[in-house]
Design a protein around this motif. Structure first.
Motif, mmCIF file in Angstrom:
data_model
loop_
_atom_site.group_PDB
_atom_site.id
_atom_site.type_symbol
_atom_site.label_atom_id
_atom_site.label_comp_id
_atom_site.label_asym_id
_atom_site.label_seq_id
_atom_site.Cartn_x
_atom_site.Cartn_y
_atom_site.Cartn_z
ATOM 1 N N GLY A 75 -20.207 19.524 -5.599
ATOM 2 C CA GLY A 75 -19.093 18.950 -5.759
ATOM 3 C C GLY A 75 -18.284 18.768 -4.407
ATOM 4 O O GLY A 75 -17.057 18.327 -4.214
ATOM 5 N N LYS A 76 -18.987 19.154 -3.145
ATOM 6 C CA LYS A 76 -18.412 19.023 -1.844
ATOM 7 C C LYS A 76 -19.304 17.986 -0.868
ATOM 8 O O LYS A 76 -20.394 17.926 -1.235
ATOM 9 N N VAL A 77 -18.591 17.313 -0.181
ATOM 10 C CA VAL A 77 -19.121 16.306 0.701
ATOM 11 C C VAL A 77 -19.366 17.120 1.964
ATOM 12 O O VAL A 77 -18.265 16.879 2.843
ATOM 13 N N GLY A 78 -20.625 17.416 2.255
ATOM 14 C CA GLY A 78 -21.108 17.981 3.629
ATOM 15 C C GLY A 78 -22.032 17.023 4.228
ATOM 16 O O GLY A 78 -21.869 15.606 3.720
ATOM 17 N N PRO A 79 -22.898 17.318 5.120
ATOM 18 C CA PRO A 79 -23.594 16.494 5.951
ATOM 19 C C PRO A 79 -24.451 15.690 5.170
ATOM 20 O O PRO A 79 -24.572 14.261 5.399
ATOM 21 N N ALA A 80 -25.306 16.232 4.174
ATOM 22 C CA ALA A 80 -26.037 15.463 3.253
ATOM 23 C C ALA A 80 -25.658 14.649 2.565
ATOM 24 O O ALA A 80 -26.083 13.360 2.260
ATOM 25 N N THR A 81 -24.595 14.920 1.940
ATOM 26 C CA THR A 81 -23.811 13.802 0.946
ATOM 27 C C THR A 81 -23.166 12.889 2.014
ATOM 28 O O THR A 81 -23.227 11.766 1.584
ATOM 29 N N LEU A 82 -22.647 13.085 3.089
ATOM 30 C CA LEU A 82 -21.946 12.206 3.903
ATOM 31 C C LEU A 82 -23.055 11.167 4.217
ATOM 32 O O LEU A 82 -22.827 9.836 4.104
ATOM 33 N N GLU A 83 -24.143 11.611 4.684
ATOM 34 C CA GLU A 83 -25.531 10.621 4.887
ATOM 35 C C GLU A 83 -25.859 10.001 4.025
ATOM 36 O O GLU A 83 -26.136 8.667 3.872
ATOM 37 N N ALA A 84 -26.086 10.408 2.690
ATOM 38 C CA ALA A 84 -26.422 9.791 1.496
ATOM 39 C C ALA A 84 -25.252 8.724 1.312
ATOM 40 O O ALA A 84 -25.525 7.587 0.811
ATOM 41 N N LEU A 85 -23.963 8.759 1.673
ATOM 42 C CA LEU A 85 -23.095 7.693 1.250
ATOM 43 C C LEU A 85 -22.968 6.768 2.797
ATOM 44 O O LEU A 85 -22.216 5.860 2.614
ATOM 45 N N GLY A 86 -23.709 6.998 3.558
ATOM 46 C CA GLY A 86 -23.989 6.026 4.615
ATOM 47 C C GLY A 86 -22.642 6.214 5.718
ATOM 48 O O GLY A 86 -22.251 5.332 6.296
ATOM 49 N N MET A 87 -22.114 7.486 5.800
ATOM 50 C CA MET A 87 -21.325 7.914 6.544
ATOM 51 C C MET A 87 -21.798 8.880 7.756
ATOM 52 O O MET A 87 -22.451 9.830 7.399
ATOM 53 N N PRO A 88 -21.194 8.678 8.819
ATOM 54 C CA PRO A 88 -21.563 9.546 9.896
ATOM 55 C C PRO A 88 -21.210 11.091 9.571
ATOM 56 O O PRO A 88 -20.155 11.321 9.245
ATOM 57 N N THR A 112 -16.893 19.789 5.989
ATOM 58 C CA THR A 112 -17.262 19.574 4.574
ATOM 59 C C THR A 112 -15.708 19.257 3.724
ATOM 60 O O THR A 112 -14.892 19.861 4.210
ATOM 61 N N TYR A 113 -15.957 18.077 3.069
ATOM 62 C CA TYR A 113 -14.577 17.776 2.316
ATOM 63 C C TYR A 113 -15.060 18.081 0.678
ATOM 64 O O TYR A 113 -15.848 18.105 0.255
ATOM 65 N N ALA A 114 -13.743 18.829 0.547
ATOM 66 C CA ALA A 114 -13.959 19.340 -0.863
ATOM 67 C C ALA A 114 -12.430 19.371 -1.467
ATOM 68 O O ALA A 114 -11.718 18.701 -0.910
ATOM 69 N N GLY A 122 -19.738 2.713 -8.551
ATOM 70 C CA GLY A 122 -19.755 2.898 -9.932
ATOM 71 C C GLY A 122 -19.648 4.394 -10.255
ATOM 72 O O GLY A 122 -19.888 4.715 -11.507
ATOM 73 N N TYR A 123 -19.560 5.327 -9.247
ATOM 74 C CA TYR A 123 -19.425 6.841 -9.551
ATOM 75 C C TYR A 123 -17.954 7.100 -9.774
ATOM 76 O O TYR A 123 -17.896 8.446 -10.231
ATOM 77 N N TYR A 124 -16.946 6.551 -9.324
ATOM 78 C CA TYR A 124 -15.491 6.996 -9.536
ATOM 79 C C TYR A 124 -14.720 6.050 -9.944
ATOM 80 O O TYR A 124 -15.099 4.780 -9.568
ATOM 81 N N SER A 125 -13.657 6.140 -10.883
ATOM 82 C CA SER A 125 -12.842 5.594 -11.303
ATOM 83 C C SER A 125 -11.300 5.706 -11.124
ATOM 84 O O SER A 125 -10.493 5.147 -11.935
ATOM 85 N N GLY A 126 -11.243 6.719 -10.625
ATOM 86 C CA GLY A 126 -9.873 7.041 -10.149
ATOM 87 C C GLY A 126 -9.147 6.201 -8.987
ATOM 88 O O GLY A 126 -9.546 5.261 -8.726
ATOM 89 N N GLU A 127 -7.963 6.781 -8.590
ATOM 90 C CA GLU A 127 -7.123 6.039 -7.814
ATOM 91 C C GLU A 127 -7.694 6.475 -6.309
ATOM 92 O O GLU A 127 -8.192 7.330 -5.934
ATOM 93 N N VAL A 128 -7.940 5.339 -5.286
ATOM 94 C CA VAL A 128 -8.285 5.569 -3.878
ATOM 95 C C VAL A 128 -6.812 5.930 -3.053
ATOM 96 O O VAL A 128 -6.196 5.153 -2.696
ATOM 97 N N ARG A 147 -10.318 8.861 1.579
ATOM 98 C CA ARG A 147 -10.109 7.723 1.050
ATOM 99 C C ARG A 147 -11.335 6.786 1.269
ATOM 100 O O ARG A 147 -11.848 5.873 0.281
ATOM 101 N N GLN A 148 -12.131 6.961 2.376
ATOM 102 C CA GLN A 148 -13.336 6.211 2.555
ATOM 103 C C GLN A 148 -14.512 6.673 1.485
ATOM 104 O O GLN A 148 -15.113 5.953 0.774
ATOM 105 N N ILE A 149 -14.558 8.008 1.369
ATOM 106 C CA ILE A 149 -15.454 8.585 0.291
ATOM 107 C C ILE A 149 -15.213 7.883 -1.074
ATOM 108 O O ILE A 149 -15.960 7.580 -1.697
ATOM 109 N N GLN A 150 -13.823 7.932 -1.547
ATOM 110 C CA GLN A 150 -13.614 7.529 -2.820
ATOM 111 C C GLN A 150 -13.865 5.939 -3.073
ATOM 112 O O GLN A 150 -14.454 5.571 -3.910
ATOM 113 N N GLU A 151 -13.553 5.122 -1.820
ATOM 114 C CA GLU A 151 -13.949 3.732 -1.994
ATOM 115 C C GLU A 151 -15.375 3.472 -2.005
ATOM 116 O O GLU A 151 -15.575 2.697 -2.893
ATOM 117 N N LYS A 152 -16.275 4.369 -1.561
ATOM 118 C CA LYS A 152 -17.628 4.074 -1.739
ATOM 119 C C LYS A 152 -18.213 4.480 -2.775
ATOM 120 O O LYS A 152 -18.988 3.953 -3.610
#
Length: 224
Positions: free
Chosen positions: A84-97, A32-34, A53-59, A43-48
């Motif tokens: 606000g945490k990127v666990g398995p469900a959010t990773l899957e929704a982002l198209g990440m393993p 889980t990424y938090a 259009g969900y993020y406007s900060g620095e990658v 970095r990949q999460i930020q890029e996606k």
């Protein structure tokens, strides 16, 4: 014949239970990424999030408050649990393993980026030696028994650094801070082993003034 069927049934049940146990263990151990995480996966999460259009900060591979806000916005818009945490469900929704494990606690590049942001936020405009010294203080705390034992935990420890409260953390990172971070990680320590520092012009806390001074560099007094 009946005993053989019972044996096969028993083995099937045992096998099924083992598979379920392994699956549950893998789910429990899922990364889980938090806030405080850093590295290539962040970095990949930020890029996606930026591309969508969900993020406007620095990658930059650092999971800070802006990334956390973007993740919550993404989760809300996509029917996910909003934490606000990127666990398995959010990773899957982002198209990440979901099983990806790239530097959640910060690999080398993640540590450089995280430390550079702290150095820039705390010592932007200070002499280069003073910037390296601020980075060294973080690393000295990692080794000290009174502080957390990872760079991210030291930096995000509540109340540890004023830049988390005055908005400096979210400012662009000065170019010199990256090299200062690399030098500090390589062992350079102009602070002389300090675990604290403060600006004598602005400090009002009586306790910090009681710390034994080691050296003053620029506007910062470094202390034991």
């Amino acid at each position: 014949m009946l005993n053989r069927r019972k044996l096969i049934l028993a083995l099937t049940v045992v096998f099924t239970l083992n598979i379920m146990i392994i699956a549950l263990a893998q789910r429990a151990d899922a990364v889980t990424y938090a806030r405080g995480s850093s590295g290539e996966t962040v970095r990949q999460i930020q890029e996606k999030l930026l591309d969508w259009g969900y993020y406007s900060g620095e990658v930059d591979g650092i999971f800070g408050s802006k990334t956390e806000d973007a993740v919550e916005y993404f989760q809300k818009k996509n029917g996910l649990a909003v934490d606000g945490k990127v666990g398995p469900a959010t990773l899957e929704a982002l198209g990440m393993p979901a099983g990806e494990t790239s530097s959640a606690s910060g690999g080398a590049s993640g540590d450089v980026a995280l430390l550079a942001r702290l150095i820039s936020a705390e010592a932007r405009g200070e002499p280069y030696a003073g910037q390296v010294a601020v980075g060294a203080v973080v690393l000295n705390r990692v080794e000290h028994p009174s502080f957390p034992n990872t760079i991210s935990e030291v930096i995000f420890q509540p109340g540890a650094f004023s830049c988390m409260l005055d908005g400096q953390w979210d400012e662009p990172v000065a170019d010199s801070a990256y090299q200062a971070a690399r030098d500090a990680l390589a062992g350079s320590d102009p602070s002389g082993g300090a675990i604290y520092y403060f600006n004598p012009v602005t400090a009002t806390n009586a306790w910090i003034w009681s710390r034994p001074e080691i050296i003053t560099i620029g506007k910062h007094r470094f202390c034991a």
